[in-house]
Scaffold this motif. Structure first.
Motif, PDB file in Angstrom:
ATOM      1  N   GLY A 158      -8.020  -3.615  -9.944  1.00 29.45           N
ATOM      2  CA  GLY A 158      -7.497  -4.512  -8.916  1.00 29.45           C
ATOM      3  C   GLY A 158      -5.993  -4.642  -8.998  1.00 29.45           C
ATOM      4  N   SER A 159      -5.479  -4.727 -10.213  1.00 29.27           N
ATOM      5  CA  SER A 159      -4.031  -4.815 -10.411  1.00 29.27           C
ATOM      6  C   SER A 159      -3.344  -3.544  -9.929  1.00 29.27           C
ATOM      7  CB  SER A 159      -3.733  -5.066 -11.888  1.00 29.27           C
ATOM      8  OG  SER A 159      -2.348  -5.116 -12.125  1.00 29.27           O
ATOM      9  N   GLN A 160      -3.947  -2.401 -10.223  1.00 27.00           N
ATOM     10  CA  GLN A 160      -3.356  -1.135  -9.792  1.00 27.00           C
ATOM     11  C   GLN A 160      -3.369  -1.002  -8.277  1.00 27.00           C
ATOM     12  OE1 GLN A 160      -5.647   1.805 -11.874  1.00 27.00           O
ATOM     13  NE2 GLN A 160      -4.783   1.290 -13.881  1.00 27.00           N
ATOM     14  N   LEU A 161      -4.473  -1.420  -7.657  1.00 34.43           N
ATOM     15  CA  LEU A 161      -4.560  -1.361  -6.195  1.00 34.43           C
ATOM     16  C   LEU A 161      -3.534  -2.279  -5.547  1.00 34.43           C
ATOM     17  CD1 LEU A 161      -8.438  -1.287  -5.654  1.00 34.43           C
ATOM     18  CD2 LEU A 161      -6.815   0.573  -5.257  1.00 34.43           C
ATOM     19  N   LEU A 162      -3.362  -3.482  -6.118  1.00 36.94           N
ATOM     20  CA  LEU A 162      -2.372  -4.414  -5.582  1.00 36.94           C
ATOM     21  C   LEU A 162      -0.982  -3.805  -5.668  1.00 36.94           C
ATOM     22  CD1 LEU A 162      -1.657  -7.225  -4.487  1.00 36.94           C
ATOM     23  CD2 LEU A 162      -1.495  -8.013  -6.856  1.00 36.94           C
ATOM     24  N   ALA A 163      -0.670  -3.191  -6.815  1.00 35.91           N
ATOM     25  CA  ALA A 163       0.646  -2.564  -6.982  1.00 35.91           C
ATOM     26  C   ALA A 163       0.849  -1.453  -5.962  1.00 35.91           C
ATOM     27  CB  ALA A 163       0.794  -2.026  -8.398  1.00 35.91           C
ATOM     28  N   LEU A 164      -0.198  -0.681  -5.683  1.00 42.52           N
ATOM     29  CA  LEU A 164      -0.087   0.409  -4.716  1.00 42.52           C
ATOM     30  C   LEU A 164       0.111  -0.115  -3.301  1.00 42.52           C
ATOM     31  CD1 LEU A 164      -2.787   2.922  -6.004  1.00 42.52           C
ATOM     32  CD2 LEU A 164      -0.305   3.252  -5.967  1.00 42.52           C
ATOM     33  N   ARG A 165      -0.593  -1.212  -2.959  1.00 44.39           N
ATOM     34  CA  ARG A 165      -0.428  -1.774  -1.614  1.00 44.39           C
ATOM     35  C   ARG A 165       0.985  -2.317  -1.426  1.00 44.39           C
ATOM     36  NH1 ARG A 165      -6.084  -3.233  -2.316  1.00 44.39           N
ATOM     37  NH2 ARG A 165      -5.517  -5.185  -3.329  1.00 44.39           N
ATOM     38  N   TRP A 166       1.527  -2.955  -2.470  1.00 39.95           N
ATOM     39  CA  TRP A 166       2.891  -3.459  -2.385  1.00 39.95           C
ATOM     40  C   TRP A 166       3.887  -2.302  -2.320  1.00 39.95           C
ATOM     41  CZ3 TRP A 166       5.418  -8.369  -2.626  1.00 39.95           C
ATOM     42  CH2 TRP A 166       4.540  -9.441  -2.391  1.00 39.95           C
ATOM     43  N   LYS A 167       3.619  -1.251  -3.064  1.00 39.65           N
ATOM     44  CA  LYS A 167       4.495  -0.075  -3.020  1.00 39.65           C
ATOM     45  C   LYS A 167       4.477   0.547  -1.631  1.00 39.65           C
ATOM     46  CE  LYS A 167       5.307   4.348  -5.345  1.00 39.65           C
ATOM     47  NZ  LYS A 167       4.836   5.259  -6.434  1.00 39.65           N
ATOM     48  N   GLU A 168       3.292   0.631  -1.031  1.00 40.51           N
ATOM     49  CA  GLU A 168       3.188   1.198   0.309  1.00 40.51           C
ATOM     50  C   GLU A 168       3.981   0.362   1.311  1.00 40.51           C
ATOM     51  OE1 GLU A 168      -0.291   2.476   3.502  1.00 40.51           O
ATOM     52  OE2 GLU A 168      -0.591   0.761   2.189  1.00 40.51           O
ATOM     53  N   ALA A 169       3.853  -0.967   1.244  1.00 40.29           N
ATOM     54  CA  ALA A 169       4.585  -1.834   2.173  1.00 40.29           C
ATOM     55  C   ALA A 169       6.094  -1.710   1.951  1.00 40.29           C
ATOM     56  CB  ALA A 169       4.135  -3.281   1.999  1.00 40.29           C
ATOM     57  N   ALA A 170       6.522  -1.574   0.687  1.00 41.79           N
ATOM     58  CA  ALA A 170       7.946  -1.405   0.399  1.00 41.79           C
ATOM     59  C   ALA A 170       8.461  -0.086   0.977  1.00 41.79           C
ATOM     60  CB  ALA A 170       8.191  -1.458  -1.103  1.00 41.79           C
ATOM     61  N   LEU A 171       7.674   0.981   0.836  1.00 37.91           N
ATOM     62  CA  LEU A 171       8.075   2.277   1.384  1.00 37.91           C
ATOM     63  C   LEU A 171       8.156   2.229   2.911  1.00 37.91           C
ATOM     64  CD1 LEU A 171       5.980   4.638  -0.912  1.00 37.91           C
ATOM     65  CD2 LEU A 171       8.478   4.418  -0.855  1.00 37.91           C
ATOM     66  N   ARG A 172       7.221   1.533   3.527  1.00 41.76           N
ATOM     67  CA  ARG A 172       7.274   1.388   4.989  1.00 41.76           C
ATOM     68  C   ARG A 172       8.506   0.603   5.406  1.00 41.76           C
ATOM     69  NH1 ARG A 172       1.805  -1.328   6.151  1.00 41.76           N
ATOM     70  NH2 ARG A 172       2.709  -1.569   8.234  1.00 41.76           N
ATOM     71  N   SER A 173       8.864  -0.424   4.604  1.00 40.74           N
ATOM     72  CA  SER A 173      10.069  -1.194   4.896  1.00 40.74           C
ATOM     73  C   SER A 173      11.309  -0.306   4.817  1.00 40.74           C
ATOM     74  CB  SER A 173      10.186  -2.369   3.915  1.00 40.74           C
ATOM     75  OG  SER A 173      11.392  -3.067   4.104  1.00 40.74           O
ATOM     76  N   LEU A 174      11.358   0.565   3.799  1.00 42.36           N
ATOM     77  CA  LEU A 174      12.492   1.480   3.658  1.00 42.36           C
ATOM     78  C   LEU A 174      12.528   2.505   4.791  1.00 42.36           C
ATOM     79  CD1 LEU A 174      12.330   2.112  -0.185  1.00 42.36           C
ATOM     80  CD2 LEU A 174      14.200   0.985   1.041  1.00 42.36           C
TER      81      LEU A 174
END
Length: 310
Positions: free
Chosen positions: A94-110
């Motif tokens: 769950g922690s890894q999935l959360l980190a990946l979802r946040w990473k994806e949103a950050a990449l979309r922001s960039l």
């Protein structure tokens, strides 16, 4: 298979589709039952060892570390150990999935921002912990709260002022949190001038009384905001003033209210309004943030004291 119906270490490894080194490793740790030894001292294994080896591989496929596997294989505590191990792995995944979802949103922001904004956003996102954590926000508020405030009140305040991180963040939320994290971890941020002073100079200031009363006032104000009531109509404003008065051992009088308005006007910081502005999109939709409620009540008190209420 050997004439006695047993396997050599190489045969067991081949049947389990693992290396001889793997079989030797688990044997040396006592995890594989040996059926015996050859006259030359070589290990011999039976079907039970193959079943055990396949079970170990299944556990390792779930990323259970070897010490956890050993506990699961302990017959006296196997069920409990397996339950704990699975629960721990679920938390980790769950922690890894959360980190990946946040990473994806950050990449979309960039990806979606203007080119001249990318360097700043990259710096902000790079400073975030992975997986994201609100520990820095909680630490910021702990430094602001009065010393020796009872633990239950500290917990109450933190639950109200530190937002829960969304499990499915959108780019705007990740950016807001990154800016919020940068705000509270800025080394230039000094507490003098930021930590609220004692409410009023007279009387004995009891912070626990103040924070308990404010919690009640904010609850009333929140209910009133959702119902479309003004602070003075639902009792929230009176509760707000009473919290300050009781904390100082004074009475709620017109004179006290005028002094309180002056105090609230002086007790301002550019940091806290920015905190609440950035945090607004991280709280549950439709739930007014504590900072907005405090401002709502302070403005209502000022309007009443200066005769501007309808």
């Amino acid at each position: 298979m050997l004439p006695d119906g047993l396997w050599s270490i190489g045969e067991l490894a081949a049947r389990a589709d693992v290396t001889v080194k793997t079989v030797r490793f688990y044997s040396d740790r006592g995890l594989l039952p040996e059926a015996g030894r050859s006259s030359g001292g070589h290990r011999r294994y039976g079907v039970e060892a193959l079943d055990r080896l396949r079970f170990i591989r299944s556990l390792r496929a779930l990323d259970l570390p070897v010490p956890e596997v050993e506990r699961v294989l302990d017959r006296d505590a196997a069920d409990e150990a397996l339950e704990r191990a699975v629960a721990g792995q679920l938390r980790e995944v769950g922690s890894q999935l959360l980190a990946l979802r946040w990473k994806e949103a950050a990449l979309r922001s960039l990806r979606d921002c203007a080119p001249d904004e990318r360097a700043e956003r990259l710096r902000l996102f790079g400073a975030l912990p992975s997986p994201p954590s609100t520990d820095a926000l909680a630490g910021f508020w702990r430094r602001l709260l009065p010393a020796r405030l009872p633990g239950r009140l500290v917990t109450l305040v933190l639950d109200s002022v530190v937002p829960l991180l969304p499990e499915e963040p959108v780019p705007d939320q990740v950016l807001a949190f990154a800016r919020l994290h940068a705000l509270v971890t800025d080394p230039r941020l000094g507490l003098p001038g930021l930590r609220p002073a004692a409410p009023l100079p007279n009387g004995t200031y009891r912070p626990a009384v103040l924070y308990e009363g404010l919690a009640e006032a904010y609850t009333l104000s929140s209910d009133g905001v959702r119902a479309g009531r003004a602070p003075q109509d639902g009792g929230a404003l009176d509760c707000f003033v009473s919290a300050y008065a009781r904390a100082c051992g004074e009475s709620d009088t017109p004179v006290f209210r005028r002094r309180l308005v002056d105090l609230l006007a002086r007790d301002q910081s550019l940091v806290l309004p920015r905190y609440w502005k950035l945090a607004a999109g991280l709280f549950a939709p439709g739930e007014p943030a504590l900072g907005a409620l405090h401002h709502h009540l302070s403005v209502a008190l000022g309007a009443e004291v200066h005769g501007r209420l309808p």
